[in-house]
Design an enzyme around this catalytic site. Sequence first.
Site, mmCIF file in Angstrom:
data_model
loop_
_atom_site.group_PDB
_atom_site.id
_atom_site.type_symbol
_atom_site.label_atom_id
_atom_site.label_comp_id
_atom_site.label_asym_id
_atom_site.label_seq_id
_atom_site.Cartn_x
_atom_site.Cartn_y
_atom_site.Cartn_z
ATOM 1 N N TYR A 164 39.931 42.395 4.100
ATOM 2 C CA TYR A 164 39.722 41.227 4.975
ATOM 3 C C TYR A 164 41.002 40.387 5.095
ATOM 4 C CZ TYR A 164 37.191 37.027 6.631
ATOM 5 O OH TYR A 164 36.733 35.942 7.339
ATOM 6 N N LYS A 168 43.093 39.590 8.422
ATOM 7 C CA LYS A 168 43.226 38.214 8.917
ATOM 8 C C LYS A 168 44.682 37.786 9.047
ATOM 9 C CE LYS A 168 38.949 37.093 9.686
ATOM 10 N NZ LYS A 168 38.487 37.118 11.083
HETATM 11 P P1 NAD Z 1 28.738 35.670 11.305
HETATM 12 O O1 NAD Z 1 28.416 36.881 10.511
HETATM 13 O O2 NAD Z 1 27.683 34.642 11.486
HETATM 14 O O3 NAD Z 1 29.304 36.061 12.736
HETATM 15 C C1 NAD Z 1 30.035 37.222 12.997
HETATM 16 C C2 NAD Z 1 29.390 37.900 14.191
HETATM 17 O O4 NAD Z 1 30.190 39.028 14.584
HETATM 18 C C3 NAD Z 1 27.995 38.427 13.871
HETATM 19 O O5 NAD Z 1 27.048 37.861 14.757
HETATM 20 C C4 NAD Z 1 28.123 39.941 14.050
HETATM 21 O O6 NAD Z 1 26.953 40.548 14.557
HETATM 22 C C5 NAD Z 1 29.284 40.043 15.015
HETATM 23 N N1 NAD Z 1 29.955 41.351 14.956
HETATM 24 C C6 NAD Z 1 30.318 42.027 13.854
HETATM 25 N N2 NAD Z 1 30.907 43.193 14.184
HETATM 26 C C7 NAD Z 1 30.914 43.252 15.541
HETATM 27 C C8 NAD Z 1 31.392 44.217 16.472
HETATM 28 N N3 NAD Z 1 31.974 45.351 16.058
HETATM 29 N N4 NAD Z 1 31.260 43.950 17.803
HETATM 30 C C9 NAD Z 1 30.673 42.807 18.222
HETATM 31 N N5 NAD Z 1 30.182 41.869 17.372
HETATM 32 C C10 NAD Z 1 30.296 42.083 16.045
HETATM 33 O O7 NAD Z 1 30.006 34.988 10.577
HETATM 34 P P2 NAD Z 1 30.919 33.726 10.993
HETATM 35 O O8 NAD Z 1 31.183 32.993 9.750
HETATM 36 O O9 NAD Z 1 30.380 33.033 12.170
HETATM 37 O O10 NAD Z 1 32.272 34.493 11.379
HETATM 38 C C11 NAD Z 1 32.912 34.405 12.627
HETATM 39 C C12 NAD Z 1 34.386 34.729 12.433
HETATM 40 O O11 NAD Z 1 34.993 33.711 11.644
HETATM 41 C C13 NAD Z 1 34.648 36.037 11.699
HETATM 42 O O12 NAD Z 1 35.765 36.678 12.271
HETATM 43 C C14 NAD Z 1 34.958 35.588 10.300
HETATM 44 O O13 NAD Z 1 35.733 36.528 9.595
HETATM 45 C C15 NAD Z 1 35.705 34.306 10.582
HETATM 46 N N6 NAD Z 1 35.779 33.380 9.466
HETATM 47 C C16 NAD Z 1 34.681 32.679 9.071
HETATM 48 C C17 NAD Z 1 34.806 31.786 8.027
HETATM 49 C C18 NAD Z 1 33.664 30.936 7.576
HETATM 50 O O14 NAD Z 1 33.886 30.066 6.724
HETATM 51 N N7 NAD Z 1 32.459 31.116 8.114
HETATM 52 C C19 NAD Z 1 36.024 31.640 7.352
HETATM 53 C C20 NAD Z 1 37.129 32.342 7.791
HETATM 54 C C21 NAD Z 1 36.995 33.216 8.857
#
Ligand code: NAD
Length: 290
Positions: A164, A168
């Site tokens: 990851y 990133k």
């Molecule tokens: P989440 O799991 O709620 O959302 C991620 C979404 O991506 C899910 O709905 C999933 O179905 C979709 N997804 C996964 N693989 C896919 C694909 N191949 N094609 C289309 N859709 C796909 O998680 P989140 O926290 O909302 O994450 C959103 C983004 O933010 C991610 O990239 C995550 O790595 C990043 N992020 C989140 C945090 C946090 O604190 N929540 C921190 C750093 C980075």
Amino acid sequence: MLRFDDRVAIITGAGHGLGRSHALLLAERGAKVVVNDLGGALDGTGASTGPAAEVAELITKNGGQAIASTDNVATPEGARAIVKSAVDAFGKVDIVINNAGILRDKSLGKMTVEDFDNVLAVHVRGSFLVSQAAYPHMKEAGYGRVVNTSSPAGLFGNFGQANYSTAKMGLVGLTKTIGIEGARNGIKANAIAPIAWTRMTEALLPAEFEAKFTPERISALVAYLVHESCEVSGEVFSVGGGRVARVFVAEGPGWKTDDLTPETIADHWDEVMAEQPYVQSATESMQRML
Ligand code: NAD
């Protein structure tokens, strides 16, 4: 108020969490939105049409315009189909928010090649493919906004996330290069490194974070970055809990010699490690060059 009337936005992974919140905010402010989500589990397994359809329906019910897409961002066909849905339904693509993501956390010794490759495929290849498919449309229009979703885990590293964090930090490079290549066509690309309470983090963050680290507090920055008034490109922003900060790659003044050997490097290690990210005068700048 920053509005998005007549703008068309693709938001990947918008069935849950941050993407859902970005989609609702942009739609509420006038954007026509492609709500893309594969609808699988947190580790990327499975698929469902539910999450994307639900968010698109909610937007429509609230008086906005949206369509659902369940294509996979990680395949060239999937990425092309996402962009095609935007063009078929709304005639163009102004905004791409690459947000889809999965997790396969394991310590370095236990991580399989599949865990590594699958995480890079969704985050890095997915962001590359969707941006690439949208790029000709943006180029032709002389306008585009791209936001990629990095993470503090990538910028600073995190135990159990070799896959990851590699992905990133890779997105930082992708963002900077899209920013450089897009400049002559009015295309700006930036990245965010968020912290928010979603299904991805609810088991990891302390319970008191839920009220403060809301997805809406990430979407506010994303909306600013994809607005036509946003001037910056190639930048990375840390965002969470109501705070926004620029993150930048900095190089220290360093140490220079004509006699570079392992031993002279060891002798001057303090100078190699010195942190002084800013040149503060023209004289100093010239001295560095000399
Ligand atoms: P989440 O799991 O709620 O959302 C991620 C979404 O991506 C899910 O709905 C999933 O179905 C979709 N997804 C996964 N693989 C896919 C694909 N191949 N094609 C289309 N859709 C796909 O998680 P989140 O926290 O909302 O994450 C959103 C983004 O933010 C991610 O990239 C995550 O790595 C990043 N992020 C989140 C945090 C946090 O604190 N929540 C921190 C750093 C980075």
